[in-house]
Design an enzyme around this catalytic site. Structure first.
Site, PDB file in Angstrom:
ATOM      1  N   CYS A  36       0.826  -1.216   0.000  1.00 57.12           N
ATOM      2  CA  CYS A  36       0.000   0.000   0.000  1.00 57.12           C
ATOM      3  C   CYS A  36       0.860   1.266   0.000  1.00 57.12           C
ATOM      4  O   CYS A  36       1.608   1.523   0.943  1.00 57.12           O
ATOM      5  CB  CYS A  36      -0.915  -0.018   1.219  1.00 57.12           C
ATOM      6  SG  CYS A  36      -1.862   1.501   1.430  1.00 57.12           S
ATOM      7  N   GLY A  37       0.734   2.064  -1.040  1.00 54.15           N
ATOM      8  CA  GLY A  37       1.503   3.301  -1.143  1.00 54.15           C
ATOM      9  C   GLY A  37       1.167   4.308  -0.054  1.00 54.15           C
ATOM     10  O   GLY A  37       2.037   5.004   0.460  1.00 54.15           O
ATOM     11  N   HIS A  38      -0.110   4.413   0.310  1.00 59.80           N
ATOM     12  CA  HIS A  38      -0.519   5.334   1.383  1.00 59.80           C
ATOM     13  C   HIS A  38       0.114   4.922   2.708  1.00 59.80           C
ATOM     14  O   HIS A  38       0.538   5.764   3.499  1.00 59.80           O
ATOM     15  CB  HIS A  38      -2.041   5.368   1.524  1.00 59.80           C
ATOM     16  CG  HIS A  38      -2.750   5.857   0.307  1.00 59.80           C
ATOM     17  ND1 HIS A  38      -2.667   7.152  -0.132  1.00 59.80           N
ATOM     18  CD2 HIS A  38      -3.533   5.203  -0.581  1.00 59.80           C
ATOM     19  CE1 HIS A  38      -3.383   7.291  -1.224  1.00 59.80           C
ATOM     20  NE2 HIS A  38      -3.924   6.120  -1.521  1.00 59.80           N
ATOM     21  N   CYS A  39       0.143   3.620   2.954  1.00 61.16           N
ATOM     22  CA  CYS A  39       0.740   3.107   4.201  1.00 61.16           C
ATOM     23  C   CYS A  39       2.232   3.414   4.247  1.00 61.16           C
ATOM     24  O   CYS A  39       2.760   3.801   5.290  1.00 61.16           O
ATOM     25  CB  CYS A  39       0.516   1.598   4.317  1.00 61.16           C
ATOM     26  SG  CYS A  39      -1.219   1.101   4.309  1.00 61.16           S
TER      27      CYS A  39
END
Length: 99
Positions: free
Chosen positions: A55-58
């Site tokens: 996950c890029g946001h994570c």
């Protein structure tokens, strides 16, 4: 799936804004299915970042979480891989986190 990660990121970002500077020098601890429950029992105030390695946001949120962990001493900040097969019983079944 992406929407869930985005919502989690927004909630965590809001919590980060509420933190005041402190003196603790802590780094993020990675919990898993073997130590999660025991850690929560031993530490009364814990901010758990349920994340997925892909996950890029994570990934973008991790430095901010580390910063909060270092700047305050009121609660612990930990990471928990919600996408791990063995961890899903906790993240999905107990907390409703989907990855």
């Amino acid at each position: 799936m992406r929407r869930s990660c985005g919502i989690c990121a927004l909630v965590l970002a809001g919590i980060l804004c509420l933190c005041l500077a402190g003196s603790a020098e802590a780094s993020l601890m990675h919990l898993d299915h073997e130590n999660f429950t025991e850690y929560l029992h031993e530490n009364p105030y814990v901010l758990v970042s349920f994340y997925a390695p892909w996950c890029g946001h994570c990934k973008a949120l991790e430095p901010k979480l580390e910063n909060v962990s270092k700047k305050q001493n009121r609660f612990k900040v930990v990471k928990f891989d919600a996408d791990n097969f063995y961890n899903k019983k906790i993240s999905r079944d107990r907390y409703g986190v989907r990855s």
